[in-house]
Design a protein around this motif. Structure first.
Motif, PDB file in Angstrom:
ATOM      1  N   MET A 127       4.390 -53.853  -5.802  1.00  0.00           N
ATOM      2  CA  MET A 127       3.661 -54.549  -6.862  1.00  0.00           C
ATOM      3  C   MET A 127       4.451 -55.757  -7.313  1.00  0.00           C
ATOM      4  N   GLU A 128       3.736 -56.663  -7.962  1.00  0.00           N
ATOM      5  CA  GLU A 128       4.355 -57.829  -8.584  1.00  0.00           C
ATOM      6  C   GLU A 128       3.879 -57.908 -10.023  1.00  0.00           C
ATOM      7  N   MET A 129       4.735 -58.432 -10.871  1.00  0.00           N
ATOM      8  CA  MET A 129       4.388 -58.567 -12.285  1.00  0.00           C
ATOM      9  C   MET A 129       5.231 -59.676 -12.894  1.00  0.00           C
ATOM     10  N   THR A 130       4.855 -60.105 -14.066  1.00  0.00           N
ATOM     11  CA  THR A 130       5.688 -61.077 -14.772  1.00  0.00           C
ATOM     12  C   THR A 130       6.947 -60.366 -15.242  1.00  0.00           C
ATOM     13  N   GLY A 131       7.967 -61.143 -15.510  1.00  0.00           N
ATOM     14  CA  GLY A 131       9.206 -60.571 -16.019  1.00  0.00           C
ATOM     15  C   GLY A 131       8.996 -59.796 -17.304  1.00  0.00           C
ATOM     16  N   GLN A 132       8.156 -60.323 -18.172  1.00  0.00           N
ATOM     17  CA  GLN A 132       7.884 -59.626 -19.432  1.00  0.00           C
ATOM     18  C   GLN A 132       7.253 -58.265 -19.159  1.00  0.00           C
ATOM     19  N   ASN A 133       6.258 -58.225 -18.298  1.00  0.00           N
ATOM     20  CA  ASN A 133       5.630 -56.943 -17.972  1.00  0.00           C
ATOM     21  C   ASN A 133       6.590 -56.017 -17.249  1.00  0.00           C
ATOM     22  N   PHE A 134       7.434 -56.574 -16.394  1.00  0.00           N
ATOM     23  CA  PHE A 134       8.425 -55.784 -15.687  1.00  0.00           C
ATOM     24  C   PHE A 134       9.329 -55.052 -16.682  1.00  0.00           C
ATOM     25  N   LEU A 135       9.852 -55.787 -17.661  1.00  0.00           N
ATOM     26  CA  LEU A 135      10.762 -55.147 -18.615  1.00  0.00           C
ATOM     27  C   LEU A 135      10.053 -54.197 -19.577  1.00  0.00           C
ATOM     28  N   LEU A 136       8.909 -54.617 -20.114  1.00  0.00           N
ATOM     29  CA  LEU A 136       8.278 -53.828 -21.175  1.00  0.00           C
ATOM     30  C   LEU A 136       7.314 -52.760 -20.680  1.00  0.00           C
ATOM     31  N   SER A 137       6.720 -52.960 -19.507  1.00  0.00           N
ATOM     32  CA  SER A 137       5.720 -52.001 -19.023  1.00  0.00           C
ATOM     33  C   SER A 137       6.197 -51.168 -17.847  1.00  0.00           C
ATOM     34  N   PHE A 138       7.318 -51.537 -17.257  1.00  0.00           N
ATOM     35  CA  PHE A 138       7.840 -50.792 -16.118  1.00  0.00           C
ATOM     36  C   PHE A 138       9.243 -50.249 -16.390  1.00  0.00           C
ATOM     37  N   THR A 139      10.167 -51.148 -16.677  1.00  0.00           N
ATOM     38  CA  THR A 139      11.564 -50.746 -16.840  1.00  0.00           C
ATOM     39  C   THR A 139      11.789 -49.920 -18.096  1.00  0.00           C
ATOM     40  N   GLN A 140      11.293 -50.389 -19.225  1.00  0.00           N
ATOM     41  CA  GLN A 140      11.522 -49.679 -20.478  1.00  0.00           C
ATOM     42  C   GLN A 140      10.933 -48.256 -20.458  1.00  0.00           C
ATOM     43  N   PRO A 141       9.703 -48.053 -19.996  1.00  0.00           N
ATOM     44  CA  PRO A 141       9.199 -46.672 -19.924  1.00  0.00           C
ATOM     45  C   PRO A 141      10.021 -45.784 -18.980  1.00  0.00           C
ATOM     46  N   ASN A 142      10.511 -46.354 -17.881  1.00  0.00           N
ATOM     47  CA  ASN A 142      11.355 -45.568 -16.979  1.00  0.00           C
ATOM     48  C   ASN A 142      12.683 -45.215 -17.641  1.00  0.00           C
ATOM     49  N   LEU A 143      13.231 -46.124 -18.414  1.00  0.00           N
ATOM     50  CA  LEU A 143      14.452 -45.836 -19.164  1.00  0.00           C
ATOM     51  C   LEU A 143      14.200 -44.701 -20.159  1.00  0.00           C
ATOM     52  N   PHE A 144      13.097 -44.794 -20.905  1.00  0.00           N
ATOM     53  CA  PHE A 144      12.765 -43.742 -21.864  1.00  0.00           C
ATOM     54  C   PHE A 144      12.563 -42.393 -21.158  1.00  0.00           C
ATOM     55  N   PHE A 145      11.870 -42.408 -20.035  1.00  0.00           N
ATOM     56  CA  PHE A 145      11.601 -41.184 -19.273  1.00  0.00           C
ATOM     57  C   PHE A 145      12.904 -40.485 -18.884  1.00  0.00           C
ATOM     58  N   SER A 146      13.833 -41.261 -18.332  1.00  0.00           N
ATOM     59  CA  SER A 146      15.098 -40.649 -17.898  1.00  0.00           C
ATOM     60  C   SER A 146      15.918 -40.174 -19.081  1.00  0.00           C
ATOM     61  N   CYS A 147      15.922 -40.959 -20.144  1.00  0.00           N
ATOM     62  CA  CYS A 147      16.664 -40.550 -21.340  1.00  0.00           C
ATOM     63  C   CYS A 147      16.104 -39.244 -21.909  1.00  0.00           C
ATOM     64  N   LEU A 148      14.804 -39.118 -21.949  1.00  0.00           N
ATOM     65  CA  LEU A 148      14.193 -37.892 -22.489  1.00  0.00           C
ATOM     66  C   LEU A 148      14.562 -36.662 -21.679  1.00  0.00           C
ATOM     67  N   HIS A 149      14.788 -36.835 -20.401  1.00  0.00           N
ATOM     68  CA  HIS A 149      15.175 -35.692 -19.568  1.00  0.00           C
ATOM     69  C   HIS A 149      16.630 -35.294 -19.798  1.00  0.00           C
ATOM     70  N   ILE A 150      17.398 -36.196 -20.365  1.00  0.00           N
ATOM     71  CA  ILE A 150      18.774 -35.872 -20.701  1.00  0.00           C
ATOM     72  C   ILE A 150      18.821 -35.160 -22.054  1.00  0.00           C
ATOM     73  N   LEU A 151      17.919 -35.549 -22.935  1.00  0.00           N
ATOM     74  CA  LEU A 151      17.904 -34.914 -24.255  1.00  0.00           C
ATOM     75  C   LEU A 151      17.570 -33.459 -24.118  1.00  0.00           C
TER      76      LEU A 151
END
Length: 151
Positions: A127-151
């Motif tokens: 997929m391709e996306m704008t940098g803004q969408n990459f950070l806020l709609s792809f990267t940030q949710p993946n960061l939250f997902f992994s963090c929640l599995h550590i909690l």
């Protein structure tokens, strides 16, 4: 005043990474104080088909400073080649991610926000996306997902 991409991503990622580092410290203390083998928590999984703790720590690294640095190249490919194998290695990856985030300026992210970034996996552009969408709609949710599995 409009919020910048830096404001929307970097401080939150830093906060999450600091919390993850605190949890790694707590887990190590728990093992030491209770005679629990480190491997019991390091290899723990929430479900049999999920990653253990070190994979989630690596994912937090991937979806923070590393992601922004890959974003600069226009291509994001996750890097799971260096999975930490002990408490110190997990802390080192978290500290490295924090260092990478500290180096990101608001101006840099604003310049990158409209640019296209491609997500590639296995040699294929998925997929391709704008940098803004990459950070806020792809990267940030993946960061939250992994963090929640550590909690």
């Amino acid at each position: 005043m409009p919020i910048t991409l830096h404001d929307a991503f970097v401080p939150t990622a830093q906060q999450i990474l600091r919390a993850v580092r605190g949890l790694v410290d707590k887990a190590e203390r728990h093992c030491a104080e209770n005679g629990v083998a480190d491997s019991e928590l390091i290899e723990a999984r929430l479900a049999d088909d999920m990653w253990p703790l070190p994979w989630h720590v690596r994912s937090c690294w991937v979806h923070s400073g590393y992601a922004i640095n890959r974003f600069k190249t226009g291509v994001f490919t996750p890097d799971f080649t260096d999975i930490p194998d002990d408490w110190d290695a997990m802390r080192d990856q978290i500290d490295d991610a924090l260092t990478q985030l500290d180096a990101i300026t608001p101006d840099t992210l604003e310049e990158l926000a409209p640019q296209t970034v491609g997500f590639e996996l296995g040699g294929q552009r998925l997929m391709e996306m704008t940098g803004q969408n990459f950070l806020l709609s792809f990267t940030q949710p993946n960061l939250f997902f992994s963090c929640l599995h550590i909690l």
